[in-house]
Write a protein that holds these residues in place. Structure first.
Motif, PDB file in Angstrom:
ATOM      1  N   ASP A  26      19.177 -18.223  12.555  1.00  0.00           N
ATOM      2  CA  ASP A  26      18.241 -17.826  11.492  1.00  0.00           C
ATOM      3  C   ASP A  26      18.429 -16.385  10.967  1.00  0.00           C
ATOM      4  OD1 ASP A  26      16.384 -19.169   9.910  1.00  0.00           O
ATOM      5  OD2 ASP A  26      14.743 -17.976  10.717  1.00  0.00           O
TER       6      ASP A  26
ATOM      7  N   GLU B 241       6.565 -12.753  13.323  1.00  0.00           N
ATOM      8  CA  GLU B 241       7.345 -13.882  13.823  1.00  0.00           C
ATOM      9  C   GLU B 241       7.432 -13.874  15.342  1.00  0.00           C
ATOM     10  OE1 GLU B 241      10.978 -15.518  11.666  1.00  0.00           O
ATOM     11  OE2 GLU B 241      10.869 -13.469  10.909  1.00  0.00           O
TER      12      GLU B 241
ATOM     13  N   GLY C 201      15.731 -15.719   1.945  1.00  0.00           N
ATOM     14  CA  GLY C 201      15.997 -14.910   3.140  1.00  0.00           C
ATOM     15  C   GLY C 201      17.446 -14.467   3.192  1.00  0.00           C
ATOM     16  N   ARG C 202      18.245 -15.109   2.369  1.00  0.00           N
ATOM     17  CA  ARG C 202      19.643 -14.703   2.269  1.00  0.00           C
ATOM     18  C   ARG C 202      19.931 -14.495   0.797  1.00  0.00           C
ATOM     19  NH1 ARG C 202      21.788 -19.108   6.624  1.00  0.00           N
ATOM     20  NH2 ARG C 202      20.608 -18.156   8.315  1.00  0.00           N
TER      21      ARG C 202
ATOM     22  N   SER D 284      21.903 -20.703   1.699  1.00  0.00           N
ATOM     23  CA  SER D 284      20.989 -21.571   2.439  1.00  0.00           C
ATOM     24  C   SER D 284      19.728 -20.796   2.828  1.00  0.00           C
ATOM     25  CB  SER D 284      21.690 -22.106   3.685  1.00  0.00           C
ATOM     26  OG  SER D 284      22.295 -21.033   4.374  1.00  0.00           O
TER      27      SER D 284
ATOM     28  N   ILE E 156      16.484 -19.591   5.176  1.00  0.00           N
ATOM     29  CA  ILE E 156      16.223 -19.365   6.600  1.00  0.00           C
ATOM     30  C   ILE E 156      14.914 -20.055   7.005  1.00  0.00           C
ATOM     31  CG2 ILE E 156      17.443 -17.157   6.571  1.00  0.00           C
ATOM     32  CD1 ILE E 156      14.691 -15.809   6.881  1.00  0.00           C
ATOM     33  N   LYS E 157      14.727 -20.230   8.318  1.00  0.00           N
ATOM     34  CA  LYS E 157      13.525 -20.939   8.791  1.00  0.00           C
ATOM     35  C   LYS E 157      12.289 -20.051   8.737  1.00  0.00           C
ATOM     36  CE  LYS E 157      16.214 -23.329  12.114  1.00  0.00           C
ATOM     37  NZ  LYS E 157      16.699 -22.558  13.247  1.00  0.00           N
ATOM     38  N   GLY E 158      12.465 -18.787   9.101  1.00  0.00           N
ATOM     39  CA  GLY E 158      11.291 -17.905   9.168  1.00  0.00           C
ATOM     40  C   GLY E 158      10.921 -17.283   7.831  1.00  0.00           C
TER      41      GLY E 158
END
Lengths: 257, 258
Positions: free
Chosen positions: B38, B106, A197-198, A238, A240-242
């Motif tokens: 996030d 989401e 995600g990053r 790092s 991401i959560k989603g």
């Protein structure tokens, strides 16, 4: 008429998207009839080149995907449609109307800070597009553009030049002539973005050499810096959560026409 | 004061010094940086070759996560990508509907009005920095450099760097090339043109009597450092501000002897 794609272009495009295939395998697939035959075309400078229809790219991707699933070549052959797909719709630039205002004044080329590297100035591509959209002269221009927007702010007709070049780059036009020495970066960038995600600040590290070691879960990134620092190891971004939702959404967004 | 903040991928790697100086500066100015929860990558330059939806989605997810009036962005390329996407989504209802569909995955929703995307330069220029200036600090003349994305196509305040730096005591040398191009991604293609572009910027600053160049963008800084010539200091403007506030160089990502 679009002359089609050269074998090298097809392989490079696939490499950028993370597919690995050799020239030899490609030609083997042609021989088997899995891929269409190339059209022979004499070159001005002498010699001949083979141009493959643009749908070869999609078909080859489909083959490689099926191969990943463990299918044999014979099974793949049975699954793929026999005929060539209907010709793709002509590519349209959403602001095509505004290109008509170009009066070829040449300011966009003159003001461009990276003009020296361009085969043709932007206005020449605009003029060519106006004549026959599907047959642009070979030029690296869309890939050289650094997107500084100087031309757009100075264009007396306020033509969206940068957006037009972005559109050409996105569509892989003009065919046959690309200018990217390090497609590997692009591939690493996207794989990190999709796995975490990053990504990495590739915008900033483009001057460096990068090596990625290890599998996705335990990636090690090594950068070689110009100058006395030499190679240094940095941590992968790092997560991401989603992430699962982001992955699904990205896949859908990639399908945008 | 609290502000929502989008760090961007470069904060974790090569522009670590920029982010270190931002954090240090914020705490000494009494600003609380609330990192956007996030956040994801904006797609940098690579989105330009992907279908439009990819770049729009990456930006829109961040914008939808940002529940607040303003979103502070430090990296110029992130600023450009977020701003371009926001403008496009505001203008084109068709894009908006398709992106809204993707965000539903989401449970996110995009607001048309907020957040206002705020570049770091403008944010710092609007604070009253003069009262934080360290007693007895005498700044040497510096030149400023904004680069492309703070200047075009969505222009930000192009006096912001001058305002912030002169408020803390630096004489700012006026230059004509402050919004010109450093060559962006050219090094990736091994083009020799970039040397000319960078050296020209450094030459102007030097000729006009500046002792250093204060920049805002991580890509510009790296290009200028690598291709601009060895002996002219190029620093983030936040590092210059921190020094004027009497903060330790190592907290600002600078070598100790500064």
């Amino acid at each position: 008429m679009e002359p089609g794609l050269l074998l090298e272009d097809i392989l490079q495009k696939l490499a950028e998207e993370g597919y690995q295939i050799s020239k030899r395998t490609f030609l083997y697939y042609v021989q088997l009839g899995l891929l269409p035959k190339g059209k022979r075309k004499g070159q001005k400078k002498g010699g001949v080149k083979f141009y493959y229809p643009t749908w070869t790219l999609e078909r080859l991707k489909a083959i490689l995907e099926l191969k990943k699933k463990g299918l044999k070549l014979k099974e793949i052959q049975e699954r793929l449609p026999k005929k060539a797909p209907s010709p793709p719709l002509p590519k349209t630039f959403s602001q095509a109307e505004r290109l008509k205002d170009c009066n070829a004044c040449g300011i966009c080329g003159a003001i461009c800070p990276v003009y020296e590297e361009m085969d043709l100035p932007p206005w020449r591509l605009i003029q060519a597009w106006e004549e026959v959209p599907d047959s642009l002269p070979s030029a690296n221009t869309p890939w050289v553009c650094v997107g500084c927007y100087l031309c757009e702010t100075r264009c007396p007709q306020e033509i969206p030049i940068v957006e037009f070049l972005r559109f050409l780059r996105r569509e892989g036009l003009p065919p046959g002539r690309r200018w990217r020495k390090h497609p590997e970066w692009s591939r690493i960038f996207w794989s990190l973005l999709e796995e975490r995600g990053r990504s990495f600040d590739f915008g900033a590290v483009h001057a460096y050499q990068i090596r990625v070691l290890g599998p996705a879960e335990d990636q090690r990134l090594l950068l070689r810096l110009p100058g006395p620092e030499g190679e240094k190891e940095v941590t992968a971004p790092s997560k991401i959560k989603g992430l699962p939702a982001l992955k699904r959404a990205l896949e859908r967004a990639r399908g945008w026409k | 004061m609290k502000i929502l903040y989008y760090p961007g991928c470069s904060s974790e790697h090569l522009a670590r010094d920029l982010y270190l100086s931002i954090e240090t500066l914020a705490s000494s100015l009494g600003v609380e940086l609330e990192v956007l929860s996030d956040w994801n990558c904006c797609g940098a330059r690579e989105i330009e070759e992907a279908p439009e939806g990819v770049g729009l989605f990456l930006a829109a997810r961040n914008l939808a996560l940002a529940q607040g009036e303003e979103l502070l962005v430090a990296c110029s390329l992130c600023f450009h990508n977020l701003k371009r996407a926001q403008d496009l989504l505001r203008k084109e209802a068709g894009f908006r509907a398709r992106i809204a569909e993707l965000l539903k995955e989401e449970g996110l929703e995009l607001s048309l009005k907020t957040p206002q995307i705020l570049p770091l330069t403008e944010f710092l220029a609007r604070l009253d920095l003069s009262k934080f200036r360290s007693a007895g600090f005498r700044g040497l003349p510096v030149a400023v450099y904004y680069g492309c994305f703070l200047s075009r196509p969505c222009p930000t305040d192009l006096e912001a760097l001058e305002k912030a730096l002169s408020a803390v005591g630096y004489p700012v040398v006026p230059t004509t090339l402050k919004s010109h191009c450093c060559g962006g991604h050219l090094p990736r293609t091994d083009s020799p043109v970039i040397k000319n572009l960078c050296q020209r910027l450094i030459f102007e600053a030097h000729q006009k009597g500046a002792t250093g160049l204060a920049v805002a963008c991580p890509v510009c800084k790296l290009n200028l450092e690598i291709y601009g010539g060895p002996s002219f200091p190029v620093r983030y403007f936040t590092q210059y501000l921190g020094l004027a506030l009497g903060l330790s160089p190592s907290w600002l990502g600078l070598p100790e002897e500064e």
